[in-house]
Design a protein around this motif. Structure first.
Motif, PDB file in Angstrom:
ATOM      1  N   THR A 138     -68.713  88.816  11.053  1.00  0.00           N
ATOM      2  CA  THR A 138     -69.435  88.478  12.317  1.00  0.00           C
ATOM      3  C   THR A 138     -70.600  87.832  11.803  1.00  0.00           C
ATOM      4  N   ILE A 139     -71.644  88.107  10.955  1.00  0.00           N
ATOM      5  CA  ILE A 139     -73.139  87.576  10.806  1.00  0.00           C
ATOM      6  C   ILE A 139     -72.782  86.027  10.346  1.00  0.00           C
ATOM      7  N   TYR A 140     -71.832  85.828   9.354  1.00  0.00           N
ATOM      8  CA  TYR A 140     -71.626  84.584   8.980  1.00  0.00           C
ATOM      9  C   TYR A 140     -71.430  83.707  10.019  1.00  0.00           C
ATOM     10  N   ARG A 141     -70.393  84.130  11.177  1.00  0.00           N
ATOM     11  CA  ARG A 141     -70.306  83.526  12.322  1.00  0.00           C
ATOM     12  C   ARG A 141     -71.577  83.058  13.061  1.00  0.00           C
ATOM     13  N   TRP A 142     -72.386  84.101  13.273  1.00  0.00           N
ATOM     14  CA  TRP A 142     -73.407  84.095  14.117  1.00  0.00           C
ATOM     15  C   TRP A 142     -74.373  82.849  13.534  1.00  0.00           C
ATOM     16  N   LEU A 143     -74.601  82.768  12.117  1.00  0.00           N
ATOM     17  CA  LEU A 143     -75.225  82.026  11.245  1.00  0.00           C
ATOM     18  C   LEU A 143     -74.725  80.541  11.585  1.00  0.00           C
ATOM     19  N   ARG A 144     -73.452  80.423  11.284  1.00  0.00           N
ATOM     20  CA  ARG A 144     -72.798  79.071  11.539  1.00  0.00           C
ATOM     21  C   ARG A 144     -72.922  78.500  12.965  1.00  0.00           C
ATOM     22  N   ALA A 145     -73.002  79.503  13.708  1.00  0.00           N
ATOM     23  CA  ALA A 145     -72.921  79.115  15.292  1.00  0.00           C
ATOM     24  C   ALA A 145     -74.433  78.892  15.781  1.00  0.00           C
ATOM     25  N   GLY A 146     -75.505  79.318  14.785  1.00  0.00           N
ATOM     26  CA  GLY A 146     -76.907  78.890  15.261  1.00  0.00           C
ATOM     27  C   GLY A 146     -77.231  80.119  16.318  1.00  0.00           C
ATOM     28  N   LYS A 147     -76.493  81.283  16.237  1.00  0.00           N
ATOM     29  CA  LYS A 147     -76.684  82.440  17.390  1.00  0.00           C
ATOM     30  C   LYS A 147     -77.799  83.458  16.431  1.00  0.00           C
ATOM     31  N   PHE A 148     -77.830  83.189  15.256  1.00  0.00           N
ATOM     32  CA  PHE A 148     -78.779  84.115  14.454  1.00  0.00           C
ATOM     33  C   PHE A 148     -79.352  83.290  13.385  1.00  0.00           C
ATOM     34  N   PRO A 149     -80.977  83.163  13.321  1.00  0.00           N
ATOM     35  CA  PRO A 149     -81.766  82.221  12.674  1.00  0.00           C
ATOM     36  C   PRO A 149     -81.412  82.741  10.901  1.00  0.00           C
ATOM     37  N   GLY A 150     -81.271  81.889  10.207  1.00  0.00           N
ATOM     38  CA  GLY A 150     -81.037  82.082   8.673  1.00  0.00           C
ATOM     39  C   GLY A 150     -81.506  80.880   8.062  1.00  0.00           C
ATOM     40  N   VAL A 151     -81.631  80.961   6.640  1.00  0.00           N
ATOM     41  CA  VAL A 151     -81.706  80.057   5.664  1.00  0.00           C
ATOM     42  C   VAL A 151     -80.659  79.922   4.568  1.00  0.00           C
ATOM     43  N   LYS A 152     -80.266  78.747   4.144  1.00  0.00           N
ATOM     44  CA  LYS A 152     -79.489  78.877   3.017  1.00  0.00           C
ATOM     45  C   LYS A 152     -80.102  78.742   1.878  1.00  0.00           C
ATOM     46  N   ILE A 153     -79.816  79.341   0.694  1.00  0.00           N
ATOM     47  CA  ILE A 153     -80.433  79.413  -0.652  1.00  0.00           C
ATOM     48  C   ILE A 153     -79.329  79.041  -1.651  1.00  0.00           C
ATOM     49  N   GLY A 154     -79.028  77.829  -1.847  1.00  0.00           N
ATOM     50  CA  GLY A 154     -77.854  77.477  -2.585  1.00  0.00           C
ATOM     51  C   GLY A 154     -76.570  77.633  -1.617  1.00  0.00           C
ATOM     52  N   LYS A 155     -75.811  78.466  -2.028  1.00  0.00           N
ATOM     53  CA  LYS A 155     -74.617  78.790  -1.135  1.00  0.00           C
ATOM     54  C   LYS A 155     -74.675  79.834  -0.371  1.00  0.00           C
ATOM     55  N   GLU A 156     -75.773  80.581  -0.574  1.00  0.00           N
ATOM     56  CA  GLU A 156     -76.012  81.887   0.078  1.00  0.00           C
ATOM     57  C   GLU A 156     -76.860  81.844   1.145  1.00  0.00           C
ATOM     58  N   TRP A 157     -76.648  82.544   2.261  1.00  0.00           N
ATOM     59  CA  TRP A 157     -77.406  82.906   3.592  1.00  0.00           C
ATOM     60  C   TRP A 157     -78.345  83.895   3.183  1.00  0.00           C
ATOM     61  N   ARG A 158     -79.553  83.668   3.704  1.00  0.00           N
ATOM     62  CA  ARG A 158     -80.314  84.689   3.648  1.00  0.00           C
ATOM     63  C   ARG A 158     -81.116  85.054   5.037  1.00  0.00           C
ATOM     64  N   ILE A 159     -81.582  86.006   5.492  1.00  0.00           N
ATOM     65  CA  ILE A 159     -82.160  86.139   7.043  1.00  0.00           C
ATOM     66  C   ILE A 159     -83.562  86.825   6.728  1.00  0.00           C
ATOM     67  N   LYS A 160     -84.656  86.494   7.446  1.00  0.00           N
ATOM     68  CA  LYS A 160     -85.820  86.992   7.326  1.00  0.00           C
ATOM     69  C   LYS A 160     -85.868  88.287   7.821  1.00  0.00           C
ATOM     70  N   SER A 161     -86.628  89.431   7.213  1.00  0.00           N
ATOM     71  CA  SER A 161     -86.550  90.791   7.935  1.00  0.00           C
ATOM     72  C   SER A 161     -87.362  90.748   9.134  1.00  0.00           C
ATOM     73  N   GLU A 162     -88.049  89.824   9.284  1.00  0.00           N
ATOM     74  CA  GLU A 162     -88.966  89.721  10.588  1.00  0.00           C
ATOM     75  C   GLU A 162     -88.118  89.373  11.772  1.00  0.00           C
ATOM     76  N   VAL A 163     -87.069  88.508  11.477  1.00  0.00           N
ATOM     77  CA  VAL A 163     -86.046  88.356  12.387  1.00  0.00           C
ATOM     78  C   VAL A 163     -85.171  89.319  12.974  1.00  0.00           C
ATOM     79  N   LEU A 164     -84.753  90.044  12.054  1.00  0.00           N
ATOM     80  CA  LEU A 164     -83.771  91.105  12.245  1.00  0.00           C
ATOM     81  C   LEU A 164     -84.636  92.302  12.966  1.00  0.00           C
ATOM     82  N   GLU A 165     -85.812  92.564  12.421  1.00  0.00           N
ATOM     83  CA  GLU A 165     -86.924  93.424  13.250  1.00  0.00           C
ATOM     84  C   GLU A 165     -87.016  93.183  14.784  1.00  0.00           C
TER      85      GLU A 165
END
Length: 250
Positions: free
Chosen positions: A21-48
């Protein structure tokens, strides 16, 4: 400012949903994230910020529309993987409500279900050991006893849940149009019988289907199937959409 980068699994655990579900949100732009290589990362401030707003993307808002004490919902998905995603989210919500879980298998087999739900964050082995989750073969019951067999299993497990002190059982069956044989009208008879039988049972049930346009008369049968449920959920890679049937239609 806290700029810690969290993994998809860490975010999924905090939001009580699945990594898919998180991957789908990231791909759809519904959840801000950054890609480091092939892996997604989400800033803790975004989650908070999301947690502070008590916000989850609209994809799972359908959970708030399901009656947490009694309901019978049809779900329409586009793939087997999405069925498992939906079931995992549904069961996790049931656990938070303090409910016993029931999983009925038609085209799925029990070992596959255990594996797929475990991958999506459910402690299946522990839940089964504590009898908080039961996984049964409804296809086998139908082949031996007809439409009454699977319905009886639903009702028996609901009664067991009550006897164990649970107010409600949260269950998912996942038929397809051929679950009851080549004649899909038998599936309609089963869903009608199940809907009537669950009317007074302490059950919140979902019936996830994979929409396959290649199946003969698929669209027509799906329309008929909707009439044997209290609501319909369309669940895909984008936001989920839920429709409640008017009582006057029943």
């Amino acid at each position: 400012m806290n700029n810690e980068l969290l993994t998809v699994n860490e975010v999924a655990e905090k939001l009580r949903t699945t990594p898919n579900t998180i991957y789908r949100w990231l791909r759809a732009g519904k959840f801000p994230g950054v890609k480091i290589g092939k892996e997604w990362r989400i800033k803790s401030e975004v989650l908070e910020a999301r947690l502070a707003e008590s916000y989850l993307p609209g994809e799972i808002s359908y959970l708030d529309k399901i009656n947490c004490r009694h309901d019978h919902i049809m779900a329409v998905t586009s793939s087997a993987s999405e069925v498992y995603d939906l079931e995992a989210e549904f069961f996790k919500r049931g656990m938070r409500e303090g409910r016993r879980l029931f999983k009925g298998c038609w085209w799925q087999n029990r070992e596959e279900v255990r594996k797929e739900l475990s991958v999506r964050g459910l402690a299946v082995e522990e839940l089964e050991k504590r009898d908080m989750l039961v996984i049964v073969d409804l296809a086998d019951s139908f082949s031996r006893n007809g439409e009454k067999g699977p319905v009886q299993i639903w009702l028996e497990e609901a009664d067991r849940s009550l006897a164990m002190g649970y107010e409600t059982m949260w269950g998912s069956g996942s038929p397809n149009l051929l679950s009851c044989g080549e004649d899909s009208s038998k599936l309609l008879d089963f869903e009608h019988f199940l809907d009537e039988s669950l009317e007074k049972a302490p059950v919140v049930g979902i019936c996830p289907y994979v929409f396959n346009i290649e199946t003969k008369d698929c669209f027509n049968y799906f329309i008929h199937l909707m009439n044997h449920h209290k609501g319909v959920l369309f669940y895909s890679n984008g936001p989920a959409t839920f429709f409640r049937r008017e009582s006057s239609q029943r």
